[in-house]
Design an enzyme around this catalytic site. Sequence first.
Site, PDB file in Angstrom:
ATOM      1  N   LEU A  38       0.823  -1.209   0.000  1.00  0.00           N
ATOM      2  CA  LEU A  38       0.000   0.000   0.000  1.00  0.00           C
ATOM      3  C   LEU A  38       0.856   1.258   0.000  1.00  0.00           C
ATOM      4  O   LEU A  38       0.458   2.291  -0.531  1.00  0.00           O
ATOM      5  CB  LEU A  38      -0.926   0.009   1.221  1.00  0.00           C
ATOM      6  N   GLY A  39       2.026   1.188   0.635  1.00  0.00           N
ATOM      7  CA  GLY A  39       2.894   2.361   0.695  1.00  0.00           C
ATOM      8  C   GLY A  39       4.189   2.035   1.419  1.00  0.00           C
ATOM      9  O   GLY A  39       4.295   1.052   2.151  1.00  0.00           O
ATOM     10  N   GLY A  41       7.588   4.055   3.556  1.00  0.00           N
ATOM     11  CA  GLY A  41       7.999   5.289   4.209  1.00  0.00           C
ATOM     12  C   GLY A  41       9.387   5.165   4.776  1.00  0.00           C
ATOM     13  O   GLY A  41      10.129   4.219   4.478  1.00  0.00           O
ATOM     14  N   VAL A  46       3.933  -0.844   4.277  1.00  0.00           N
ATOM     15  CA  VAL A  46       2.573  -1.207   4.662  1.00  0.00           C
ATOM     16  C   VAL A  46       1.952  -2.033   3.539  1.00  0.00           C
ATOM     17  O   VAL A  46       1.996  -1.642   2.371  1.00  0.00           O
ATOM     18  CB  VAL A  46       1.708   0.038   4.948  1.00  0.00           C
ATOM     19  N   LYS A  67       1.897  -3.399   8.888  1.00  0.00           N
ATOM     20  CA  LYS A  67       3.146  -2.655   8.749  1.00  0.00           C
ATOM     21  C   LYS A  67       4.331  -3.463   9.254  1.00  0.00           C
ATOM     22  O   LYS A  67       4.322  -3.990  10.373  1.00  0.00           O
ATOM     23  CB  LYS A  67       3.082  -1.318   9.502  1.00  0.00           C
ATOM     24  N   ASP A 164       4.929  14.133  11.536  1.00  0.00           N
ATOM     25  CA  ASP A 164       5.202  14.023  10.100  1.00  0.00           C
ATOM     26  C   ASP A 164       3.923  14.228   9.294  1.00  0.00           C
ATOM     27  O   ASP A 164       3.546  13.386   8.482  1.00  0.00           O
ATOM     28  CB  ASP A 164       5.811  12.652   9.801  1.00  0.00           C
TER      29      ASP A 164
END
Length: 297
Positions: A38-39, A41, A46, A67, A164
């Site tokens: 999904l993403g 960082g 994730v 995660k 953040d």
Amino acid sequence: SVARLGPGRPDGGGGAAMSAALGPPDLLAGRYQLERVLGTGGMGVVYRARDLLHEAFGEPSPWVALKLLGDSLSTCPDGHVLLYSEFALTRRLRHEHVVRAFAFEVDTVRQVAFFTMEWLPGLTLDRLLLEYPDGLPWNELQPMAVQLLDALAYAHRAGVLHGDIKPTNIMVGEQGLCLFDFGLGHAESQRAAGLPGLSHRRLNAWTPAYAAPELKDGGGPSVSADLYGAARVLYELAQGRRVVEPHRTRPLPRPRRLPRRCWSALRSALSWAATHRTVTVEQLRDSMAVTHRRWFV
């Protein structure tokens, strides 16, 4: 992108985490089937995962967001502690516009730490902005602004700093806006009590376009820095991708999509110096929530 608790020891001892070169497993803890990324960082990756246990009991929507630590922390001795710190901060928050954390778990066979949270179908704000290069219409922007600031004000009242705020950490979907990723977050109660805490500075993970100037100068997270990050996001939503970068002495122009009545509060929140940000998150929220009244005779 999987970090392990220790070099093959069931108790996770032994210091440095193992290399993530083997890549993620398809199934974690015999229960979570990883489906897609999904993403990614500064701290982790994730995935959307299917909870096979809930599926077996007939749950119609068995998906969760899961995660794991990413490559950047795969050799970090306390990487799993950083991951747990994010989970613990998120778990203490219960708000309709903050992601819900479910559980922190360890796959004892693979020695992989992870946590699960609600899966949020929708778009992150950075992707939404690609569809609105000139900024969002005010009737669409206003509810997003109010929901974001509601969520942030709630987190601050709970003693949690996000650390953040940026478009990639904000999701918008059918149920509205949702704030997530507290990986650089901080509990104010821990600092106030003088308790030892984890240092996130070594991660060098601040996003320059949204980080308050004092963060880039080596300062720590604060209510004021969170306010600045939220204000930068709102400015970009109102102005579009071609935003004007803040400057110490040059004032920002009012965004084209922002009503004049909201500009004074947003401009204060965007002040370069933290001491000049005299508006609070709640006051900025209230200024965004005001609706223009039309009188008919």
